[in-house]
Write a protein that holds these residues in place. Structure first.
Motif, PDB file in Angstrom:
ATOM      1  N   ASP A  78      34.962  37.389  31.038  1.00  0.00           N
ATOM      2  CA  ASP A  78      34.527  36.063  31.508  1.00  0.00           C
ATOM      3  C   ASP A  78      35.663  35.260  32.133  1.00  0.00           C
ATOM      4  O   ASP A  78      35.414  34.345  32.915  1.00  0.00           O
ATOM      5  N   ILE A  79      36.896  35.558  31.714  1.00  0.00           N
ATOM      6  CA  ILE A  79      38.048  34.733  32.115  1.00  0.00           C
ATOM      7  C   ILE A  79      39.200  35.653  32.505  1.00  0.00           C
ATOM      8  O   ILE A  79      39.486  36.634  31.806  1.00  0.00           O
ATOM      9  N   LEU A  80      39.857  35.326  33.611  1.00  0.00           N
ATOM     10  CA  LEU A  80      41.089  36.032  33.990  1.00  0.00           C
ATOM     11  C   LEU A  80      42.182  34.999  34.239  1.00  0.00           C
ATOM     12  O   LEU A  80      41.979  34.058  35.020  1.00  0.00           O
ATOM     13  N   VAL A  81      43.315  35.172  33.589  1.00  0.00           N
ATOM     14  CA  VAL A  81      44.486  34.336  33.879  1.00  0.00           C
ATOM     15  C   VAL A  81      45.522  35.229  34.576  1.00  0.00           C
ATOM     16  O   VAL A  81      46.094  36.129  33.959  1.00  0.00           O
ATOM     17  N   ASN A  82      45.694  34.998  35.872  1.00  0.00           N
ATOM     18  CA  ASN A  82      46.669  35.759  36.662  1.00  0.00           C
ATOM     19  C   ASN A  82      48.040  35.117  36.496  1.00  0.00           C
ATOM     20  O   ASN A  82      48.443  34.257  37.278  1.00  0.00           O
ATOM     21  N   ASN A  83      48.734  35.551  35.446  1.00  0.00           N
ATOM     22  CA  ASN A  83      50.019  34.937  35.087  1.00  0.00           C
ATOM     23  C   ASN A  83      51.218  35.843  35.404  1.00  0.00           C
ATOM     24  O   ASN A  83      52.310  35.352  35.672  1.00  0.00           O
ATOM     25  N   ALA A  84      51.006  37.165  35.373  1.00  0.00           N
ATOM     26  CA  ALA A  84      52.139  38.093  35.563  1.00  0.00           C
ATOM     27  C   ALA A  84      52.798  37.857  36.912  1.00  0.00           C
ATOM     28  O   ALA A  84      52.121  37.739  37.934  1.00  0.00           O
ATOM     29  N   LEU A  92      39.397  31.930  47.684  1.00  0.00           N
ATOM     30  CA  LEU A  92      38.562  32.715  46.765  1.00  0.00           C
ATOM     31  C   LEU A  92      37.535  31.815  46.067  1.00  0.00           C
ATOM     32  O   LEU A  92      36.404  32.239  45.809  1.00  0.00           O
ATOM     33  N   ALA A  93      37.921  30.565  45.795  1.00  0.00           N
ATOM     34  CA  ALA A  93      36.962  29.626  45.198  1.00  0.00           C
ATOM     35  C   ALA A  93      35.762  29.457  46.120  1.00  0.00           C
ATOM     36  O   ALA A  93      34.595  29.430  45.665  1.00  0.00           O
ATOM     37  N   SER A  94      36.009  29.360  47.430  1.00  0.00           N
ATOM     38  CA  SER A  94      34.896  29.218  48.392  1.00  0.00           C
ATOM     39  C   SER A  94      34.032  30.470  48.383  1.00  0.00           C
ATOM     40  O   SER A  94      32.796  30.391  48.414  1.00  0.00           O
ATOM     41  N   GLU A  95      34.686  31.654  48.320  1.00  0.00           N
ATOM     42  CA  GLU A  95      33.908  32.894  48.365  1.00  0.00           C
ATOM     43  C   GLU A  95      33.074  33.108  47.114  1.00  0.00           C
ATOM     44  O   GLU A  95      31.965  33.625  47.166  1.00  0.00           O
ATOM     45  N   LEU A  96      33.623  32.720  45.956  1.00  0.00           N
ATOM     46  CA  LEU A  96      32.968  33.070  44.692  1.00  0.00           C
ATOM     47  C   LEU A  96      32.133  31.937  44.096  1.00  0.00           C
ATOM     48  O   LEU A  96      31.473  32.135  43.078  1.00  0.00           O
ATOM     49  N   GLY A  97      32.139  30.778  44.742  1.00  0.00           N
ATOM     50  CA  GLY A  97      31.299  29.684  44.257  1.00  0.00           C
ATOM     51  C   GLY A  97      29.835  30.079  44.086  1.00  0.00           C
ATOM     52  O   GLY A  97      29.230  29.797  43.039  1.00  0.00           O
ATOM     53  N   ARG A 102      39.955  41.136  41.931  1.00  0.00           N
ATOM     54  CA  ARG A 102      38.937  42.068  42.440  1.00  0.00           C
ATOM     55  C   ARG A 102      38.340  42.902  41.307  1.00  0.00           C
ATOM     56  O   ARG A 102      37.132  43.154  41.275  1.00  0.00           O
ATOM     57  N   ALA A 103      39.186  43.283  40.362  1.00  0.00           N
ATOM     58  CA  ALA A 103      38.717  44.152  39.275  1.00  0.00           C
ATOM     59  C   ALA A 103      37.728  43.449  38.342  1.00  0.00           C
ATOM     60  O   ALA A 103      36.857  44.093  37.755  1.00  0.00           O
ATOM     61  N   VAL A 104      37.866  42.122  38.182  1.00  0.00           N
ATOM     62  CA  VAL A 104      37.010  41.421  37.208  1.00  0.00           C
ATOM     63  C   VAL A 104      35.720  40.865  37.822  1.00  0.00           C
ATOM     64  O   VAL A 104      34.787  40.515  37.099  1.00  0.00           O
ATOM     65  N   THR A 105      35.673  40.760  39.138  1.00  0.00           N
ATOM     66  CA  THR A 105      34.584  40.018  39.771  1.00  0.00           C
ATOM     67  C   THR A 105      33.215  40.623  39.506  1.00  0.00           C
ATOM     68  O   THR A 105      32.241  39.889  39.244  1.00  0.00           O
TER      69      THR A 105
END
Ligand SMILES: NC(=O)c1ccc[n+]([C@@H]2O[C@H](COP(=O)([O-])OP(=O)(O)OC[C@H]3O[C@@H](n4cnc5c(N)ncnc54)[C@H](O)[C@@H]3O)[C@@H](O)[C@H]2O)c1
Length: 256
Positions: free
Chosen positions: A87-93, A174-179, A128-131
């Motif tokens: 449900d959640i991804l934090v891209n921190n690395a 990406l926010a626009s694409e995945l809204g 991409r992997a989580v979408t």
């Protein structure tokens, strides 16, 4: 416990800001996957031991190199097998403290490429992997770690700053694409933070360590825990109508 039962992947969650965010999301009730190239399983055990009694959160550690398509897909496969989805991804690395500081002409080309592979391509591959899984579950939240350096034009680590500028652009588009899929995409831009990576390379950062606190409205050092509340907010229902935004968390230094 607004994230009760949600599944959250935190890349680079074995140290520094990522670890603080992972611990906070677990306290909010989420199951956590620490995806890191070092100490992923050890960190999962440590975070599990620190959870309050009676919590239902589970913390899983998985070795994953975010710059490798194969490694990211393998990690996502394990997340699906273990938790059923995400449900959640934090891209921190990211590569930061270990990068070369100095005039832009002196940055080794191999290092410029590697910074972009980890910081930018890695964010893309993980998103991409989580979408697909987020779509199946009716939505999700992605939070990317940008940097206050983008808004201040900080010199001497141009490859790093440029990679973080890309994260702000990535977040908006990406926010626009995945809204339409009810997947929110936001970013946090920390100020200079006394993370594990920074502390391990303190000799490289003597000026930043000396100057950053006095540059802030709230004149003290920033520590990883300062980012945790912002991440919890952006991942949770309180930010349900917030997407495409970059929240600067730096004690009031860059006014974005
Ligand atoms: N510390 C700061 O001053 C600061 C300021 C602004 C933004 N940030 C951003 O915050 C994030 C965390 O920074 P930090 O200082 O806590 O870092 P850190 O160096 O303390 O931790 C980074 C973690 O990422 C992991 N990692 C590195 N490469 C990886 C890869 N290819 N795949 C998976 N994991 C990998 C490392 O093993 C480590 O556990 C980064 O995105 C950084 O750019 C940091």
């Amino acid at each position: 416990m607004e994230l009760l039962g949600k599944v959250a992947i935190v890349t680079g969650g074995a140290s520094g800001i990522g670890r603080a965010i992972a611990a906070e999301l677990a306290r909010a009730g989420a199951h956590i996957v620490i995806a890191d190239v070092t100490r992923a399983e050890e960190t999962a055990a440590e975070l599990t031991a620190a959870l309050p009694d009676g919590t239902s959160s589970r913390v899983l550690g998985r070795h994953a190199d975010v710059s490798s398509e194969h490694s990211v897909e393998e990690m996502m496969g394990e997340v699906r097998r273990h938790f059923g989805g995400v449900d959640i991804l934090v891209n921190n690395a990211a590569l930061f403290a270990e990068t070369t500081g100095g005039p832009f002409e002196t940055i080794p080309l191999d290092e410029w490429r590697r910074v972009f592979e980890v910081n930018v391509l890695g964010t893309y591959l993980c998103s991409r992997a989580v979408t697909g899984s987020m779509r199946e579950r009716g939505g999700g939240a992605i939070v990317n770690l940008a940097s206050g350096t983008v808004f201040k034009g900080v010199p001497w680590r141009l490859h790093y700053v440029t990679s973080k500028g890309a994260i702000v652009a990535f977040t908006r588009s990406l926010a626009s694409e995945l809204g339409p899929d009810n997947i929110r995409v936001n970013a946090i831009a920390p100020g200079f933070t006394m993370s594990d990576g920074v502390l391990a390379n303190a000799d490289e950062f003597t000026d930043s360590i000396r100057r950053s606190a006095s540059s802030r409205s709230l004149a003290r050092d920033e520590v990883p825990a300062d980012l945790a509340g912002a991440a919890r907010f952006l991942c949770g229902p309180g930010a349900g109508f917030v997407t495409g935004q970059t929240l600067v968390v730096d004690g009031g230094s860059a006014f974005h």
